[in-house]
Write an enzyme that holds these catalytic residues in place. Structure first.
Site, PDB file in Angstrom:
ATOM      1  N   SER A 284      28.576  52.621   5.788  1.00  0.00           N
ATOM      2  CA  SER A 284      29.964  52.327   6.723  1.00  0.00           C
ATOM      3  C   SER A 284      29.331  50.777   6.934  1.00  0.00           C
ATOM      4  O   SER A 284      28.320  50.461   6.972  1.00  0.00           O
ATOM      5  CB  SER A 284      30.006  53.177   7.817  1.00  0.00           C
ATOM      6  OG  SER A 284      28.971  52.887   8.799  1.00  0.00           O
TER       7      SER A 284
ATOM      8  N   ASP B 142      31.861  52.420   2.732  1.00  0.00           N
ATOM      9  CA  ASP B 142      32.879  53.130   3.436  1.00  0.00           C
ATOM     10  C   ASP B 142      33.572  52.494   4.510  1.00  0.00           C
ATOM     11  O   ASP B 142      33.066  51.690   5.379  1.00  0.00           O
ATOM     12  CB  ASP B 142      32.106  54.305   4.075  1.00  0.00           C
ATOM     13  CG  ASP B 142      32.869  55.492   4.656  1.00  0.00           C
ATOM     14  OD1 ASP B 142      33.934  55.623   4.025  1.00  0.00           O
ATOM     15  OD2 ASP B 142      32.649  56.291   5.397  1.00  0.00           O
TER      16      ASP B 142
HETATM   17  P1  13P Z   1      33.378  63.599   8.407  1.00  0.00           P
HETATM   18  O1  13P Z   1      33.201  62.910   9.662  1.00  0.00           O
HETATM   19  O2  13P Z   1      34.054  64.739   8.369  1.00  0.00           O
HETATM   20  O3  13P Z   1      31.933  63.879   7.939  1.00  0.00           O
HETATM   21  O4  13P Z   1      34.284  62.539   7.334  1.00  0.00           O
HETATM   22  C1  13P Z   1      33.293  61.354   6.898  1.00  0.00           C
HETATM   23  C2  13P Z   1      34.104  60.192   6.254  1.00  0.00           C
HETATM   24  O5  13P Z   1      35.333  60.365   6.095  1.00  0.00           O
HETATM   25  C3  13P Z   1      33.487  58.863   6.040  1.00  0.00           C
HETATM   26  O6  13P Z   1      34.287  57.918   5.465  1.00  0.00           O
HETATM   27  O1  G3H Z   2      33.738  56.585   8.781  1.00  0.00           O
HETATM   28  C1  G3H Z   2      33.246  57.460   9.495  1.00  0.00           C
HETATM   29  C2  G3H Z   2      31.710  57.916   8.814  1.00  0.00           C
HETATM   30  O2  G3H Z   2      31.441  59.072   9.515  1.00  0.00           O
HETATM   31  C3  G3H Z   2      30.888  56.608   9.190  1.00  0.00           C
HETATM   32  O3  G3H Z   2      30.430  56.560  10.544  1.00  0.00           O
HETATM   33  O4  G3H Z   2      31.164  54.096  10.950  1.00  0.00           O
HETATM   34  O5  G3H Z   2      29.615  55.781  12.623  1.00  0.00           O
HETATM   35  O6  G3H Z   2      28.441  54.827  10.591  1.00  0.00           O
HETATM   36  P1  G3H Z   2      30.017  55.140  11.217  1.00  0.00           P
HETATM   37 ZN    ZN Z   3      36.220  58.031   6.399  1.00  0.00          ZN
HETATM   38 NA    NA Z   4      35.340  55.585   1.335  1.00  0.00          NA
END
Ligand code: 13P
Ligand code: G3H
Ligand code: ZN
Ligand code: NA
Length: 328
Positions: A49, A82
């Protein structure tokens, strides 16, 4: 070796399996995921992320991925961004060697304000054009993640849409999905059907009222060749809640997405399943246990090694359950 999301999910569609996309922020999580992939002969999606990139530093993260790919040259690895929030975050991820990016245009760049359809199409289309020039895949998202029970966007952890959302926003519209994929040329589409990020997804075991798997089935009927993505797909296992609480944690009772619902999704076009929370819980449970049982301990390896092992165990389980095992 590094592969793109498109290459991996085309293979998954052909052989009717799903691929868990595990979030990573540090070396321990990277080593844990790769050990599980190696043990089960699975291809891997590692995703970072914006928060992970800031936490680990882009340079360290890029070299960590290089290291993981070098240790396991036989494992196909897709390195995915992500929840990219604008063109620039996607472009810089590509510069650091990511082979896939998510442009999440379901929200504005602040990551909180639900965006309208035209904004989403425009920004996602820009990213797809740029990423495809570079041979990189793109995941888009249509519909806003959040609870159908409460209408709330994301809760406590401060992620996702703010405020109360309507069912119109919380469920991806199949007609719009068809138009969106055509207009943006995304390689994979994340859909909203009642899941949310974090541990507190459902206040009871979810049924069709709060987890609308029928939306996935309808979108798959309309877009049979589009790879679908489920976000917020941690199962929040009871045994992991119990370990955390047994050793001084204070998690409230909660339910996640049952594995059998994900398996149903995999029968209907779901190819990428995002999981972060389950791994966070697996690690935290072991860290709490070691430190509670050995209060004089202060060597991080003493609690990080069991934490890694618990994460590897969880990852192996998901590779088996999603039929990723044996496809590496
Ligand atoms: P969870 O919080 O359910 O593990 O989802 C993670 C996610 O969607 C990251 O993009
Ligand atoms: O989008 C959610 C994922 O669990 C990543 O979380 O943004 O705290 O790294 P984060
Ligand atoms: Zn997500
Ligand atoms: Na993603």
């Amino acid at each position: 070796a590094r592969i793109t999301l498109r290459q991996l999910l085309d293979h998954a569609a052909e052989h009717e399996y799903g691929v868990p996309a595990f979030n990573l922020n540090n070396m321990e999580q990277g080593l844990a995921i790769m050990a599980a992939a190696d043990a089960t002969d699975s291809p891997v999606i590692l995703q970072a992320s914006r928060g992970a990139r800031a936490y680990a530093n882009d340079v360290v993260l890029a070299k960590l991925i290089d290291g993981l790919v070098e240790i396991y040259p036989h494992i196909p690895v897709c390195m995915h961004l992500d929840h990219g929030n604008n063109e620039a975050t996607c472009a810089t991820a590509i510069q650091y060697g990511f082979t896939s990016v998510m442009m999440d245009g379901s929200l504005k760049a602040d990551g909180k304000t639900p965006a309208d359809y035209n904004y989403n199409v425009e920004i996602t289309r820009n990213v797809t054009k740029m990423a495809h020039w570079a041979g990189v895949s793109v995941e888009g998202e249509l519909g806003v993640l959040g609870s159908l029970e409460s209408g709330q966007g994301e809760a406590e952890d401060g992620h996702g849409a703010e405020g109360t959302l309507s069912h119109d926003q919380l469920l991806t519209d199949p007609d719009e999905a068809v138009k969106f994929v055509e207009a943006t040329k995304v390689d994979a589409l994340a859909v909203a059907m009642g899941t949310s990020h974090g541990a507190y997804k459902f206040t009871r075991k979810p049924d069709g009222e709060v987890l609308a798997m029928n939306v996935i089935e309808e979108i798959h009927r309309r877009l049979p060749t589009t790879h679908l993505v489920m976000h917020g797909s941690s199962s929040v296992p009871q045994d992991l809640q119990d370990i955390i609480n047994q050793y001084g944690g204070q998690m409230k009772p909660t339910w996640g997405v049952p594995v059998e619902e994900i398996q149903r999704g995999i029968k209907h076009g779901v190819r990428k399943i995002n999981i972060d929370t389950d791994n966070r819980m697996a690690m935290t449970g072991q860290i709490r246990k070691v430190l509670t049982e050995n209060p004089s301990e202060f060597d991080p390896r003493k609690y990080l090694k069991p934490a890694m092992e618990a994460m590897t165990k969880l990852c192996k389980q998901r590779f088996e359950e999603f039929n990723t095992a044996g496809k590496g």
